[in-house]
Write an enzyme that holds these catalytic residues in place. Sequence first.
Site, PDB file in Angstrom:
ATOM      1  N   GLY A   7      44.150  29.825  48.902  1.00 36.30           N
ATOM      2  CA  GLY A   7      43.270  30.056  47.758  1.00 36.30           C
ATOM      3  C   GLY A   7      41.863  29.639  48.137  1.00 36.30           C
ATOM      4  N   SER A   9      38.007  29.250  47.348  1.00 31.92           N
ATOM      5  CA  SER A   9      37.117  29.123  46.192  1.00 31.92           C
ATOM      6  C   SER A   9      35.662  29.396  46.541  1.00 31.92           C
ATOM      7  CB  SER A   9      37.226  27.705  45.614  1.00 31.92           C
ATOM      8  OG  SER A   9      36.720  26.762  46.544  1.00 31.92           O
ATOM      9  N   SER A  14      38.415  24.335  50.677  1.00 37.21           N
ATOM     10  CA  SER A  14      39.325  25.445  50.969  1.00 37.21           C
ATOM     11  C   SER A  14      38.948  26.142  52.268  1.00 37.21           C
ATOM     12  CB  SER A  14      39.359  26.439  49.804  1.00 37.21           C
ATOM     13  OG  SER A  14      38.075  26.959  49.525  1.00 37.21           O
ATOM     14  N   MET A  33      40.175  34.089  44.016  1.00 33.51           N
ATOM     15  CA  MET A  33      40.592  34.339  42.632  1.00 33.51           C
ATOM     16  C   MET A  33      39.378  34.458  41.718  1.00 33.51           C
ATOM     17  SD  MET A  33      43.786  31.658  42.312  1.00 33.51           S
ATOM     18  CE  MET A  33      43.241  30.528  43.602  1.00 33.51           C
ATOM     19  N   CYS A  98      44.973  24.864  34.321  1.00 29.20           N
ATOM     20  CA  CYS A  98      44.551  25.904  35.257  1.00 29.20           C
ATOM     21  C   CYS A  98      45.333  25.807  36.573  1.00 29.20           C
ATOM     22  CB  CYS A  98      43.051  25.785  35.514  1.00 29.20           C
ATOM     23  SG  CYS A  98      42.409  26.987  36.694  1.00 29.20           S
ATOM     24  N   GLY A 122      42.522  23.651  48.829  1.00 25.46           N
ATOM     25  CA  GLY A 122      41.694  22.570  49.347  1.00 25.46           C
ATOM     26  C   GLY A 122      41.779  21.288  48.545  1.00 25.46           C
ATOM     27  N   CYS A 194      37.114  24.329  35.042  1.00 22.74           N
ATOM     28  CA  CYS A 194      37.756  25.096  36.100  1.00 22.74           C
ATOM     29  C   CYS A 194      37.430  26.582  35.996  1.00 22.74           C
ATOM     30  CB  CYS A 194      39.269  24.885  35.993  1.00 22.74           C
ATOM     31  SG  CYS A 194      40.230  25.686  37.272  1.00 22.74           S
TER      32      CYS A 194
END
Length: 368
Positions: A7, A9, A14, A33, A98, A122, A194
């Site tokens: 994932g 970000s 990450s 995402m 989240c 991360g 988030c």
Amino acid sequence: MARIVVGMSGGVDSSVAALLLKRAGHEVIGVFMKNWEEKDERGVCTSEADWADVRSVCDAIGIPYYPVNFVREYYDRVFSYFLDEYRRGRTPNPDVLCNREIKFKAFLDYALKLGADAVATGHFCRLGEADGKRQLLRGADPNKDQSYFLYMLGQRALERAMFPVGGMTKAQVREIAAQAGLVTSRKKDSTGVCFIGERHFKPFLQQFLPAQPGEMRTPEGRVVGRHDGLMYYTLGQRRGLGIGGVEGETDGGRWFVLAKDMERNVLVVTQGGDHPLLYSRHAFGEDATWIAGEPPAQEFDCACKYRYRQSDQQVHVTLLEGNRVMVEARTPQRAVTPGQSMVFYQGDVCLGGAVCASVADAGQVGTA
């Protein structure tokens, strides 16, 4: 070699997680995402800037990358809860939900469709194992530990999870990114809600919930000011109350939020941050979840964090009916806030937690 979906970000944590997995010889896929489509107050769509950083990092590492849109899932599973909690006069922690509903449910499901053996993020936390079950452990960097925000995860998520930077300090992560020439090496850590990011809270919330101004009163019923809407305040708050000199009032120091009288739309305030009514020893939690799938016992002693940056507090936890718990602190706790998460630990092991529903012996004050 495992296929691992990371994932991404657009942040340094990450980025380094993906880099470390690639260096370890795994087949790594980066996924960005997108969960929020609105621009911030400056007219900037921060997700576009983050997506650009993800592309740059993945190109530098030499891994494929894809965007995925979870906007509907985020609104339905996280943001609607966020709004409902504010309607109830509580102070929610949407990052916790989240992580469970988006990063380790919607994203995990997507990664499995890509044939992933595991997903990585991360987050600064670690994994352990005991009695055949995965454990969630605090991160090695106590200033960056994020296990608090992952306490709702269960075995399904943790069995597929990897946290490559959890055993490092933030300084080490940035050094690795800098040495690799990643554009995120000096990028500021993200803050705020988030996936929504930093916002001026009042105007943002006003877009979704109507404000209902009302009176600020002391516990004795004396009117000392006006509030902009109970949803904008949290227990123990000092800044932003806007209470100046009050006729006939002695100088008792700064004003603090003591309680919310939802029925009469009154914000109860007091002078002095150590007012006895700001403290409590008993808190009742709802929606309890346990990393191992079940609690350690019907009653047990452990450490608790009533909010993220708090040091460990020693408590006794008693299970109640209806997935509820009673948490008795060894020492009185200041401004325990309904809507916030109470997260339980034994040593480095995160046991799980519950959402604070109410407290006893504090905050139960109305106005005369």
